[in-house]
Each structure stands twice: as structure tokens, then as C-alpha cells.
Design a protein around this motif. Structure first.
Motif, PDB file in Angstrom:
ATOM      1  N   SER A   1       1.114  -1.111  -0.058  1.00 10.75           N
ATOM      2  CA  SER A   1       0.161   0.021   0.266  1.00 10.75           C
ATOM      3  C   SER A   1       0.705   0.886   0.057  1.00 10.75           C
ATOM      4  O   SER A   1       1.997   1.436   0.885  1.00 10.75           O
ATOM      5  CB  SER A   1      -1.088   0.286   1.427  1.00 10.75           C
TER       6      SER A   1
ATOM      7  N   PHE B   1       1.095   5.403  -0.309  1.00 11.17           N
ATOM      8  CA  PHE B   1       0.812   6.780   0.520  1.00 11.17           C
ATOM      9  C   PHE B   1       1.474   8.143   0.388  1.00 11.17           C
ATOM     10  O   PHE B   1       2.933   8.137   0.201  1.00 11.17           O
ATOM     11  CB  PHE B   1       0.905   6.591   2.208  1.00 11.17           C
TER      12      PHE B   1
ATOM     13  N   TYR C   1       1.786  11.937   2.396  1.00 11.37           N
ATOM     14  CA  TYR C   1       1.259  12.988   3.197  1.00 11.37           C
ATOM     15  C   TYR C   1       2.450  14.190   2.669  1.00 11.37           C
ATOM     16  O   TYR C   1       3.426  14.259   1.945  1.00 11.37           O
ATOM     17  CB  TYR C   1       2.025  12.204   3.896  1.00 11.37           C
TER      18      TYR C   1
ATOM     19  N   LEU D   1      -2.874  13.219   5.019  1.00  8.15           N
ATOM     20  CA  LEU D   1      -2.609  12.175   4.681  1.00  8.15           C
ATOM     21  C   LEU D   1      -3.458  13.020   3.250  1.00  8.15           C
ATOM     22  O   LEU D   1      -3.966  13.104   3.048  1.00  8.15           O
ATOM     23  CB  LEU D   1      -3.349  10.987   4.673  1.00  8.15           C
TER      24      LEU D   1
ATOM     25  N   LYS E   1      -3.895   8.021  -0.808  1.00  4.80           N
ATOM     26  CA  LYS E   1      -3.687   6.402  -0.836  1.00  4.80           C
ATOM     27  C   LYS E   1      -3.645   5.116  -2.086  1.00  4.80           C
ATOM     28  O   LYS E   1      -5.326   5.697  -2.076  1.00  4.80           O
ATOM     29  CB  LYS E   1      -4.007   5.651   0.849  1.00  4.80           C
TER      30      LYS E   1
END
Lengths: 113, 115
Positions: A32, A34, A36, A46, A49
Motif C-alpha cells: 500500500s 501513500f 503525505y 494524508l 492512498k
């Protein structure tokens, strides 16, 4: 082993022009991913994602990123930069998903008026 | 929804002194993380709790750092004695692990300066 490489430590763009922040990852699993953002003296927020659903992910404030497994990349883009986008951006991999987060070293985005 | 709370926001101490940081996660979040972010670097995980149990503390310098999460809610991170290289921002984060929803929510951090 898991790792994240942010290819540019600093990026400068003019207001209204496109933004591209590059991220490559290595992973033993299906990760996974992401993005930020960290504004000065603020907490990490965040942006978006990827969790094995659609490979093109849309986030907040007009940002989006595309997961490309063949290139092990997850680049962040925005069509038109705003002054408020100036901040530090971190690409993060979670591998296996839900376990430890591995942060890149960050890309500092400057937006020139 | 209230965010992750941390205190203090800033702390200046001399080397060899001790210091403690406090974190209150988002209500209902079972997982809590402490990170160290040195200037110019990305956050590095120090310790991860699931409720009040430790999931990962492999990067915690256990000779000087300790952390606890009593009752599975608030957490404290302690450094004793502090070294100059401990100067950093200490970030607390929490997550609600359910299905694919496990992104971490971060507090504002505590900026520690060791002189």
C-alpha cells in the motif's frame, strides 16, 4: 526489503504550472502506498492512498498519483500549482499493508509566484 | 473528530537530562505509533503499539528510550539520559485498522532540542 526513494529533494514550480513529485519503491509484497504533506510547523496530513484498488488515485486539493507496478513508481501530480501547495511531501510504503510505514526522505516543493 | 494530541509542543533540555512526551490518539484507534523525525529526513518509526501491547520496537534505542501505553489509550515516550543527537521532532500517530482503512493520523509533534 522495503524502501522508498524520492528522486528529488527539492522541486520548484511556478504558480499555475504542473507539479510532478517522483517516488519509486521496492517491496516484497503487494504494497500500500501513500503520499503525505507536511506544512511548516504542522502535522503530517494524508493526501492520498493506494490500496490495490484503482491504480489512478485521486486525493485532496487536486492531487493524484498513479501506481505503476511495472515501473515500481507512485508519482504525485497536480495540474496547476497553488502557492498553498508549498510544503514537504513524503511518499510512504506500507508492506505488508497495515504494518510498518516506511517513509521516503521527502521532497520540498517551492511554488514561485 | 478530534485529532491526535501531543504535548508539549516544544522542549529544550541539556544533554544527560531526561524528558517525557505525551500522546493522546484519536478515540477508538487501537494502533499508536511514535516516530522520530530528524531535520531534513523522513520520520523513522520508534515503536508501534496495538492496544497496550508492543508490536514493533526494533528501532527504539532501548538503553535510553522507553515508551508505554497504559490502558491502551494515551502513551508516553521517555528519553533518559538525552544526547545531542536526540534533537528531533517526535511524532505520534494513530490508526484504525479495519479492512483497507489503516492510514495513520499524525499529531503536530514535539520539537526537542538537546543542548
Amino acid at each position: 526489503a522495503q524502501s522508498v526513494t524520492q528522486l528529488d529533494s527539492h522541486v520548484s514550480v511556478s504558480e499555475g504550472t504542473p507539479v510532478l513529485l517522483r517516488c519509486n519503491y521496492s517491496s516484497s509484497y503487494s504494497p500500500s502506498l501513500f503520499w503525505y504533506v507536511q506544512h511548516p510547523n504542522k502535522g503530517l496530513q494524508l493526501l492520498l492512498k493506494y490500496t490495490s484498488a484503482a491504480t489512478l488515485v485521486k486525493g485532496i486539493n487536486g492531487f493524484e498519483a498513479e501506481f505503476k507496478k511495472s515501473e515500481t513508481s507512485f508519482h504525485l501530480t497536480k495540474p496547476s500549482a497553488h502557492m498553498s501547495d508549498a510544503a514537504e511531501y513524503f511518499c510512504v510504503v506500507s508492506d505488508p499493508p497495515g504494518n510498518q510505514f516506511y517513509f521516503g526522505t521527502g521532497t520540498s516543493l517551492t511554488v514561485i509566484p | 473528530e478530534a485529532g491526535v494530541a501531543q504535548s508539549p509542543r516544544y522542549k529544550i533540555i541539556e544533554k544527560r537530562q531526561s524528558v517525557a512526551f505525551w500522546c493522546n490518539p484519536i478515540s477508538g484507534h487501537a494502533t499508536l505509533y511514535w516516530y522520530q523525525q530528524i531535520l531534513g529526513q523522513g520520520p523513522k518509526l520508534l515503536i508501534q503499539f496495538q492496544n497496550n501491547g508492543v508490536v514493533d520496537d526494533s528501532q527504539l534505542p532501548k538503553d535510553r528510550f522507553s515508551a508505554e501505553r497504559l490502558k491502551g489509550v494515551d502513551s508516553t515516550l521517555k528519553i533518559q539520559p538525552a544526547k545531542l543527537e536526540d534533537s528531533a521532532v517526535y511524532l505520534c500517530a494513530s490508526s484504525l485498522v479495519t479492512g483497507l482503512s489503516y492510514e495513520q493520523y499524525f499529531g503536530p509533534g514535539t520539537r526537542l532540542t538537546v543542548t
